[in-house]
Design a protein around this motif. Structure first.
Motif, PDB file in Angstrom:
ATOM      1  N   PRO A 173       0.839  -1.208   0.000  1.00 45.68           N
ATOM      2  CA  PRO A 173       0.000   0.000   0.000  1.00 45.68           C
ATOM      3  C   PRO A 173       0.872   1.256   0.000  1.00 45.68           C
ATOM      4  O   PRO A 173       2.054   1.211   0.347  1.00 45.68           O
ATOM      5  N   VAL A 174       0.273   2.350  -0.387  1.00 42.65           N
ATOM      6  CA  VAL A 174       0.985   3.629  -0.359  1.00 42.65           C
ATOM      7  C   VAL A 174       0.978   4.139   1.079  1.00 42.65           C
ATOM      8  O   VAL A 174      -0.062   4.539   1.610  1.00 42.65           O
ATOM      9  N   HIS A 175       2.136   4.066   1.702  1.00 38.12           N
ATOM     10  CA  HIS A 175       2.268   4.507   3.098  1.00 38.12           C
ATOM     11  C   HIS A 175       3.753   4.720   3.374  1.00 38.12           C
ATOM     12  O   HIS A 175       4.596   3.992   2.841  1.00 38.12           O
ATOM     13  N   PRO A 176       4.099   5.705   4.197  1.00 39.53           N
ATOM     14  CA  PRO A 176       5.519   5.955   4.489  1.00 39.53           C
ATOM     15  C   PRO A 176       6.269   4.728   5.009  1.00 39.53           C
ATOM     16  O   PRO A 176       7.466   4.585   4.750  1.00 39.53           O
ATOM     17  N   SER A 177       5.590   3.837   5.715  1.00 38.62           N
ATOM     18  CA  SER A 177       6.261   2.647   6.252  1.00 38.62           C
ATOM     19  C   SER A 177       6.795   1.735   5.155  1.00 38.62           C
ATOM     20  O   SER A 177       7.701   0.936   5.397  1.00 38.62           O
ATOM     21  N   TYR A 178       6.204   1.855   3.955  1.00 35.86           N
ATOM     22  CA  TYR A 178       6.586   0.966   2.859  1.00 35.86           C
ATOM     23  C   TYR A 178       7.362   1.688   1.759  1.00 35.86           C
ATOM     24  O   TYR A 178       7.613   1.113   0.697  1.00 35.86           O
ATOM     25  N   ALA A 179       7.744   2.918   2.008  1.00 31.23           N
ATOM     26  CA  ALA A 179       8.411   3.716   0.973  1.00 31.23           C
ATOM     27  C   ALA A 179       9.767   3.133   0.592  1.00 31.23           C
ATOM     28  O   ALA A 179      10.415   2.443   1.382  1.00 31.23           O
ATOM     29  N   GLU A 180      10.183   3.440  -0.634  1.00 28.87           N
ATOM     30  CA  GLU A 180      11.457   2.929  -1.149  1.00 28.87           C
ATOM     31  C   GLU A 180      12.632   3.348  -0.278  1.00 28.87           C
ATOM     32  O   GLU A 180      13.629   2.632  -0.191  1.00 28.87           O
ATOM     33  N   TRP A 181      12.542   4.505   0.354  1.00 30.27           N
ATOM     34  CA  TRP A 181      13.669   5.010   1.140  1.00 30.27           C
ATOM     35  C   TRP A 181      13.745   4.404   2.537  1.00 30.27           C
ATOM     36  O   TRP A 181      14.702   4.652   3.273  1.00 30.27           O
ATOM     37  N   GLN A 182      12.760   3.617   2.899  1.00 30.72           N
ATOM     38  CA  GLN A 182      12.784   3.002   4.229  1.00 30.72           C
ATOM     39  C   GLN A 182      14.014   2.085   4.372  1.00 30.72           C
ATOM     40  O   GLN A 182      14.395   1.391   3.428  1.00 30.72           O
ATOM     41  N   PRO A 183      14.631   2.065   5.553  1.00 28.22           N
ATOM     42  CA  PRO A 183      15.823   1.219   5.750  1.00 28.22           C
ATOM     43  C   PRO A 183      15.598  -0.245   5.399  1.00 28.22           C
ATOM     44  O   PRO A 183      16.495  -0.900   4.867  1.00 28.22           O
ATOM     45  N   TRP A 184      14.388  -0.766   5.657  1.00 26.57           N
ATOM     46  CA  TRP A 184      14.171  -2.185   5.370  1.00 26.57           C
ATOM     47  C   TRP A 184      14.145  -2.452   3.872  1.00 26.57           C
ATOM     48  O   TRP A 184      14.614  -3.512   3.425  1.00 26.57           O
ATOM     49  N   ASP A 237       7.693   0.422  12.069  1.00 19.24           N
ATOM     50  CA  ASP A 237       6.291   0.463  12.487  1.00 19.24           C
ATOM     51  C   ASP A 237       5.392   0.272  11.271  1.00 19.24           C
ATOM     52  O   ASP A 237       5.720   0.693  10.162  1.00 19.24           O
ATOM     53  N   GLU A 238       4.254  -0.350  11.516  1.00 19.15           N
ATOM     54  CA  GLU A 238       3.328  -0.642  10.426  1.00 19.15           C
ATOM     55  C   GLU A 238       1.927  -0.183  10.809  1.00 19.15           C
ATOM     56  O   GLU A 238       1.519  -0.331  11.967  1.00 19.15           O
ATOM     57  N   PRO A 239       1.169   0.363   9.857  1.00 21.31           N
ATOM     58  CA  PRO A 239      -0.151   0.919  10.188  1.00 21.31           C
ATOM     59  C   PRO A 239      -1.256  -0.119  10.312  1.00 21.31           C
ATOM     60  O   PRO A 239      -2.388   0.225  10.633  1.00 21.31           O
ATOM     61  N   PHE A 240      -0.941  -1.394  10.046  1.00 23.75           N
ATOM     62  CA  PHE A 240      -1.981  -2.419  10.073  1.00 23.75           C
ATOM     63  C   PHE A 240      -1.735  -3.413  11.206  1.00 23.75           C
ATOM     64  O   PHE A 240      -0.647  -3.475  11.775  1.00 23.75           O
ATOM     65  N   ALA A 241      -2.764  -4.201  11.499  1.00 21.41           N
ATOM     66  CA  ALA A 241      -2.664  -5.181  12.579  1.00 21.41           C
ATOM     67  C   ALA A 241      -1.533  -6.168  12.293  1.00 21.41           C
ATOM     68  O   ALA A 241      -1.345  -6.590  11.155  1.00 21.41           O
ATOM     69  N   PRO A 242      -0.769  -6.531  13.336  1.00 24.10           N
ATOM     70  CA  PRO A 242       0.402  -7.388  13.137  1.00 24.10           C
ATOM     71  C   PRO A 242       0.064  -8.868  12.976  1.00 24.10           C
ATOM     72  O   PRO A 242       0.668  -9.727  13.613  1.00 24.10           O
ATOM     73  N   HIS A 243      -0.935  -9.166  12.144  1.00 27.04           N
ATOM     74  CA  HIS A 243      -1.265 -10.552  11.844  1.00 27.04           C
ATOM     75  C   HIS A 243      -0.722 -10.892  10.460  1.00 27.04           C
ATOM     76  O   HIS A 243      -0.587 -10.011   9.603  1.00 27.04           O
ATOM     77  N   PHE A 244      -0.460 -12.160  10.228  1.00 28.29           N
ATOM     78  CA  PHE A 244       0.186 -12.556   8.974  1.00 28.29           C
ATOM     79  C   PHE A 244      -0.630 -12.122   7.759  1.00 28.29           C
ATOM     80  O   PHE A 244      -0.074 -11.664   6.760  1.00 28.29           O
ATOM     81  N   ASP A 245      -1.947 -12.250   7.832  1.00 25.26           N
ATOM     82  CA  ASP A 245      -2.786 -11.923   6.676  1.00 25.26           C
ATOM     83  C   ASP A 245      -2.876 -10.423   6.409  1.00 25.26           C
ATOM     84  O   ASP A 245      -3.124 -10.007   5.272  1.00 25.26           O
ATOM     85  N   THR A 246      -2.694  -9.614   7.445  1.00 25.18           N
ATOM     86  CA  THR A 246      -2.855  -8.169   7.280  1.00 25.18           C
ATOM     87  C   THR A 246      -1.537  -7.406   7.310  1.00 25.18           C
ATOM     88  O   THR A 246      -1.503  -6.233   6.936  1.00 25.18           O
TER      89      THR A 246
END
Length: 207
Positions: free
Chosen positions: A102-113, A154-163
């Protein structure tokens, strides 16, 4: 008649100079087999699963046939095929996961991960082109670093495998690490040593 004799002589000479089971031939094919990891990392995602699988098995079949009568070589080829398939498929799934983030800062290309995963891809390319203790240590270090970076994000969604995309990403990273440490793989004979993550050429693309 002269032409036929000439062709027969050429074929005979070729069989003597470069016999079909020449060591250099199956060694070359083994190298091409290992390089399928690079294909999994950098080839376009569209249709990559089937292409990767068929290319890897075709190379394995060719090399295995050329190594006929050499059971130890054939066993080693099988071990390479399994580790290439396992790591290659994990990489493909990792790339597919990143491609649909999804489009969210946590998943941006510049993120360390994201950067750490690209560095891991480069280290894996180098390892499978030239399997040696230093490159194995670099790859293990790169995978560990990527896992830590994912855990610290950090992630904006619930920490379950499906989400949770990051939980799924972390599972693929752990699988790759397990494959690198598998005592049954051909990498098992390569002792690891401490090494820092560097930046060899290539990257793990999500496109």
């Amino acid at each position: 008649i002269a032409m036929v004799l000439g062709m027969l002589l050429c074929a005979a000479a070729g069989a003597i100079i470069l016999p079909p089971n020449s060591r250099w031939l199956w060694q070359r094919l083994e190298g091409n087999l290992r390089r399928q990891v690079s294909f999994a990392i950098s080839a376009p995602l569209r249709g990559i699963r089937s292409s990767f699988e068929s290319r890897t098995r075709d190379l394995m079949h060719q090399a295995y046939g050329l190594a006929a009568g050499k059971p130890e070589v054939q066993r080693n080829l099988l071990r390479w095929m399994f580790v290439v398939l396992e790591i290659g498929h994990a990489i493909i799934e990792l790339r597919r996961e990143q491609a649909i983030l999804p489009v969210h800062p946590s998943y941006a290309e510049w993120q360390p991960w994201r950067q750490a995963i690209r560095a891991m891809g480069r280290s894996l390319i180098r390892l499978f082109i030239q399997p040696d203790p230093h490159n194995l240590a670099r790859s293990l270090s790169a995978v560990d670093h990527a896992i830590i970076c994912v855990q610290n994000t950090d992630e904006p969604f619930a920490p379950h495998f499906d989400t949770s995309a990051l939980r799924r990403v972390k599972s693929y990273l752990h699988f790759i690490r397990t494959c690198l440490l598998d005592p049954q793989s051909p990498l098992a004979g390569v002792p690891s040593e401490p090494a820092s993550v560097a930046s060899p050429q290539g990257q793990l693309n999500a496109s």
